[in-house]
Each structure stands twice: as structure tokens, then as C-alpha cells.
Write a protein that holds these residues in place. Structure first.
Motif, PDB file in Angstrom:
ATOM      1  N   ASN A  76      51.427  34.862  36.989  1.00 29.35           N
ATOM      2  CA  ASN A  76      52.177  36.102  36.799  1.00 29.35           C
ATOM      3  C   ASN A  76      53.560  35.812  36.232  1.00 29.35           C
ATOM      4  O   ASN A  76      54.061  36.539  35.352  1.00 29.35           O
ATOM      5  N   TRP A 102      50.084  41.833  37.143  1.00 25.56           N
ATOM      6  CA  TRP A 102      49.313  42.140  38.339  1.00 25.56           C
ATOM      7  C   TRP A 102      48.412  43.347  38.076  1.00 25.56           C
ATOM      8  O   TRP A 102      48.781  44.248  37.322  1.00 25.56           O
ATOM      9  N   LEU A 103      47.252  43.391  38.706  1.00 23.77           N
ATOM     10  CA  LEU A 103      46.374  44.548  38.606  1.00 23.77           C
ATOM     11  C   LEU A 103      47.080  45.763  39.204  1.00 23.77           C
ATOM     12  O   LEU A 103      47.600  45.714  40.323  1.00 23.77           O
ATOM     13  N   LEU A 104      47.109  46.852  38.426  1.00 18.49           N
ATOM     14  CA  LEU A 104      47.787  48.094  38.822  1.00 18.49           C
ATOM     15  C   LEU A 104      49.281  47.888  39.056  1.00 18.49           C
ATOM     16  O   LEU A 104      49.931  48.706  39.714  1.00 18.49           O
ATOM     17  N   ASP A 105      49.814  46.760  38.524  1.00 15.25           N
ATOM     18  CA  ASP A 105      51.226  46.434  38.687  1.00 15.25           C
ATOM     19  C   ASP A 105      51.627  46.313  40.162  1.00 15.25           C
ATOM     20  O   ASP A 105      52.774  46.608  40.539  1.00 15.25           O
ATOM     21  N   GLY A 130      40.424  37.763  44.541  1.00 17.76           N
ATOM     22  CA  GLY A 130      41.350  38.881  44.533  1.00 17.76           C
ATOM     23  C   GLY A 130      41.099  39.843  45.679  1.00 17.76           C
ATOM     24  O   GLY A 130      39.997  39.906  46.228  1.00 17.76           O
ATOM     25  N   LEU A 148      39.962  42.694  46.370  1.00 15.83           N
ATOM     26  CA  LEU A 148      39.153  43.818  45.911  1.00 15.83           C
ATOM     27  C   LEU A 148      38.473  44.519  47.078  1.00 15.83           C
ATOM     28  O   LEU A 148      38.210  43.903  48.113  1.00 15.83           O
TER      29      LEU A 148
END
Length: 286
Positions: A192, A198-201, A220, A222
Motif C-alpha cells: 500500500n 486498499w479495497l474500498l479505501d 484478506g 472478506l
């Protein structure tokens, strides 16, 4: 009250809890409780019939956290949906989507913030908190029998300030519904910093690798579907402290002592539950 300034934001209202919505979930929870997880539970006599309490649990099984849902079902079938209880949900979880947030609010979830927890207790509601958060729910499978609060002492300050007993909530089995092999957060954090978003910030603070449904081997934080593992839950005796009040909550050394007391007591309770479950399995095998 202070929280009313933010009621337009997800998780900042006590009034979106919907007993009828909770009632609609009961048949679904019951099926999972009786047939999928085959839950065995004890210790509910430790919860006073009318007094508000601070329920302190240890998260298990990733984002699905099946022991949380099974405990919620147990609470409502014993005390009814009208008895107020709110669950503190991490601020990150409220960013996953408006639909998810709406369902969580209807079920009684509020944002994990001291103002909201205090507002709930002031309404004479009980509050459920999992101090370890994502660090706890994604702890490695080798640590499944370890209480992990991530050094978060906010719940101690809350109990001291509002003068409420702490009721420990523990479970065995739920952490086997998702086999967490390890945490690679520091690797992904470095990526990062090199430019990978990042996923979805949202910085998840953890980045596990695990075996489970529906992904098989996955990485992750999830959402997952828990494996059908038998779950044992236990409501433990209340933990009381010698001193209460705002001054006690401001005393860092005293807060640390109370934190150590709760952590130690819950670990001892969990160790006993693990032995009880193992003995039960051995008896069945003979």
C-alpha cells in the motif's frame, strides 16, 4: 444527548433498532442454532433479569462471527426482543455499504464509540462489545483458545464510568468455522505504501490467509460462510471492581489492573470450557 448530532450517519442512532425485524430473523437463527451449529450453551442465569450489563465477548470465525449470532438468538429467545441490547460494531464495518448498515441498525448494532455506548446504557439497555475487533476475529487458528483484546481498554473505562457489571461471553468451536493460517498485514501494508490502494479505501489493519467457504484458500478480510462446526457458548459469572465512577475511569493504572483482571478471568473461563468440551467428546467416544 451528544449522539443525536450524528443520527443521520449509520450507526449513530439508538432508535433504528426494530424488534419486529429481529423477530423475523428468529426462525433463520433457530435453524442455524439447532441444526447447523448444534449449539450447546450454559450460564444464562448469570444475567440479571432486569439490570443492564456490559457483555464482553471474544470474536471468532472471521466476519461471519457465528458465535455472535447464536448468542444473539439465545438472548432474544430467553429475554424477548423488547429487552434492549445494543451491539458495538467497528467503524470500518459501517463503511461496507448502506444496505448492510441498515440491516445492522435494525438488529440493534451501533457504532463502536464511547458516546453511543454511554447513550445506550443511559437508556437502561445492555451493551455487547468485542474489544479485540478484527484482530480477535482473524487471530490465527493456533490461537483459537486465547482471549485477545488487542490491548483495548475502552470497555473497562465504560464499565467503571457507568458502574455496570461485566458479563464475560466465551465460546469454543466458532473459530473452527474458518481456519485462519496467518496474518500478512505487514506485507500488504508495504504494498500500500508503494501505491497499491486498499479495497474500498479502508485500511483493515489485518490481512489474513485462511481456509473456508466459499472461497477455499483465500486472503484478506472478506465475508465468509462458516463451516458447520458445533459451537459451545458460556455466559460467565459477573466481574465486579472495587472502585467505580469517573475518577476510577480516569486512573490509568487502575484501568490497567481491571483490564488484566478481566483478561485473566476470561482466559481461565475459556480454558475450563475447552476442557469441558474435550471431556464431553471423549465421553461420547467411549
Amino acid at each position: 444527548m451528544a449522539h443525536q448530532e450524528n443520527t443521520s450517519l449509520p450507526g449513530w442512532s439508538l432508535d433504528k433498532r426494530d424488534p419486529q425485524f429481529i423477530e423475523s430473523l428468529m426462525p433463520v437463527w433457530e435453524w442455524f442454532y439447532r441444526y447447523y451449529f448444534r449449539v450447546k450453551t450454559d450460564g444464562w442465569h448469570h444475567i440479571p433479569v432486569q439490570e443492564k450489563v456490559l457483555l464482553v465477548g471474544s470474536h471468532n470465525g472471521g466476519m461471519a462471527s457465528p458465535d455472535l449470532h447464536m448468542m444473539a438468538y439465545d438472548w432474544f429467545r430467553r429475554f424477548g426482543t423488547q429487552r434492549l441490547v445494543y451491539g458495538l460494531m467497528h467503524a470500518y464495518a459501517w463503511k461496507l455499504g448502506s444496505y448492510t448498515s441498515e440491516l445492522a441498525e435494525k438488529a440493534g448494532a451501533i457504532i463502536a464509540h464511547p458516546k453511543m455506548a454511554i447513550a445506550a446504557l443511559d437508556r437502561n439497555a445492555s451493551v455487547l462489545v468485542y474489544p479485540g475487533g478484527q484482530y480477535d476475529m482473524f487471530r490465527p487458528h493456533s490461537q483459537r483458545y486465547k482471549i485477545h483484546f488487542a490491548n483495548n481498554k475502552g470497555f473497562i473505562k465504560l464499565a467503571l464510568q457507568k458502574e455496570v457489571p461485566i458479563i464475560p461471553v466465551i465460546s469454543v468451536g466458532a473459530h473452527d468455522t474458518l481456519i485462519i493460517l496467518g496474518d500478512f498485514y505487514h506485507v500488504v501494508q508495504q504494498l500500500n505504501q508503494w501505491g497499491l490502494p486498499w479495497l474500498l479505501d479502508i485500511d483493515p489493519k489485518v490481512f489474513p490467509i485462511y481456509l473456508g467457504l466459499p472461497w477455499g484458500l483465500s486472503v484478506g478480510p472478506l465475508p465468509n460462510f462458516p463451516l458447520p462446526v458445533e459451537i459451545h457458548t458460556r455466559i460467565c459469572p459477573p466481574i465486579m471492581f472495587e472502585k467505580y465512577g469517573k475518577e476510577a475511569a480516569k486512573d490509568r493504572n487502575y484501568v490497567a489492573e481491571c483490564y488484566h483482571l478481566v483478561h485473566t478471568q476470561m482466559q481461565q473461563d475459556l480454558d475450563r470450557l475447552v476442557k469441558d468440551v474435550q471431556m464431553e467428546k471423549e465421553d461420547k467416544g467411549n
